[in-house]
Design a protein around this motif. Structure first.
Motif, mmCIF file in Angstrom:
data_model
loop_
_atom_site.group_PDB
_atom_site.id
_atom_site.type_symbol
_atom_site.label_atom_id
_atom_site.label_comp_id
_atom_site.label_asym_id
_atom_site.label_seq_id
_atom_site.Cartn_x
_atom_site.Cartn_y
_atom_site.Cartn_z
ATOM 1 N N ALA A 143 35.577 -47.841 -46.778
ATOM 2 C CA ALA A 143 35.733 -46.390 -46.683
ATOM 3 C C ALA A 143 37.176 -46.073 -46.323
ATOM 4 O O ALA A 143 37.811 -46.809 -45.580
ATOM 5 C CB ALA A 143 34.799 -45.827 -45.619
ATOM 6 N N THR B 155 31.051 -47.526 -46.230
ATOM 7 C CA THR B 155 31.544 -47.551 -44.872
ATOM 8 C C THR B 155 31.183 -48.864 -44.185
ATOM 9 O O THR B 155 32.012 -49.494 -43.549
ATOM 10 C CB THR B 155 30.964 -46.367 -44.071
ATOM 11 O OG1 THR B 155 31.308 -45.165 -44.749
ATOM 12 C CG2 THR B 155 31.507 -46.328 -42.666
ATOM 13 N N LYS C 153 34.648 -37.765 -43.181
ATOM 14 C CA LYS C 153 33.339 -37.761 -42.524
ATOM 15 C C LYS C 153 32.224 -37.546 -43.548
ATOM 16 O O LYS C 153 31.151 -38.143 -43.443
ATOM 17 C CB LYS C 153 33.304 -36.700 -41.426
ATOM 18 C CG LYS C 153 34.238 -37.035 -40.269
ATOM 19 C CD LYS C 153 34.319 -35.913 -39.253
ATOM 20 C CE LYS C 153 35.351 -36.205 -38.199
ATOM 21 N NZ LYS C 153 34.835 -36.856 -37.022
ATOM 22 N N ASP D 171 31.578 -40.798 -45.248
ATOM 23 C CA ASP D 171 30.772 -41.668 -44.388
ATOM 24 C C ASP D 171 29.290 -41.324 -44.475
ATOM 25 O O ASP D 171 28.435 -42.198 -44.375
ATOM 26 C CB ASP D 171 31.231 -41.567 -42.924
ATOM 27 C CG ASP D 171 32.590 -42.196 -42.678
ATOM 28 O OD1 ASP D 171 33.098 -42.932 -43.555
ATOM 29 O OD2 ASP D 171 33.161 -41.934 -41.601
ATOM 30 N N ARG E 135 40.338 -44.662 -44.507
ATOM 31 C CA ARG E 135 40.649 -44.344 -43.095
ATOM 32 C C ARG E 135 42.058 -43.884 -42.979
ATOM 33 O O ARG E 135 42.973 -44.277 -43.501
ATOM 34 C CB ARG E 135 40.428 -45.549 -42.198
ATOM 35 C CG ARG E 135 38.999 -45.894 -42.082
ATOM 36 C CD ARG E 135 38.313 -44.922 -41.142
ATOM 37 N NE ARG E 135 36.907 -45.056 -41.328
ATOM 38 C CZ ARG E 135 36.063 -44.074 -41.376
ATOM 39 N NH1 ARG E 135 36.459 -42.850 -41.275
ATOM 40 N NH2 ARG E 135 34.804 -44.252 -41.515
ATOM 41 N N PRO F 7 27.268 -44.382 -47.088
ATOM 42 C CA PRO F 7 27.245 -45.267 -45.908
ATOM 43 C C PRO F 7 27.449 -46.740 -46.254
ATOM 44 O O PRO F 7 27.996 -47.482 -45.453
ATOM 45 C CB PRO F 7 25.868 -45.014 -45.304
ATOM 46 C CG PRO F 7 25.036 -44.499 -46.428
ATOM 47 C CD PRO F 7 25.991 -43.738 -47.314
#
Length: 106
Positions: A104, A99, A89, A92, A106, A96
């Protein structure tokens, strides 16, 4: 659900999905350089809201445009699955563009 302490192998495997993050002194560690103090503090504020919602708070340090973040779970005395969720998080928030481009972790 309580935090689950990760093994060294699990930490190493998950770190491969978080570019720039390292395990340092039993904590997940990352340093960000932002364009200025307002950007750094703004990102820290966004992280603070996420961390509060998770009830999982970072150890951090800020000087002007630099933010240093360490994550550990005191309840398990080490790095946990919660630390990696929060790290994703944080990525992110601080990155950005990565992302949006779909790169990004995951």
């Amino acid at each position: 659900m309580p935090a689950r302490k990760l093994t060294d192998t699990e930490v190493h495997t998950l770190l491969s999905k978080l570019p720039g993050w390292k395990a340092v002194n039993g904590k997940l560690h990352q340093e960000y350089i932002c364009k200025d103090f307002v950007s750094a503090f703004g990102n820290m504020t966004r992280v603070a809201l996420v961390a509060e919602a998770m009830n999982h708070h970072p150890e951090w340090f800020n000087v002007w445009n630099k933010v240093v973040i360490d994550l550990t779970s005191h309840s398990v005395q080490g790095i946990s699955d919660y630390d990696f969720v929060l790290a994703e998080k944080i990525e992110d928030i601080f990155n950005p563009v990565r992302t949006v481009l779909g790169t990004a972790p995951r």
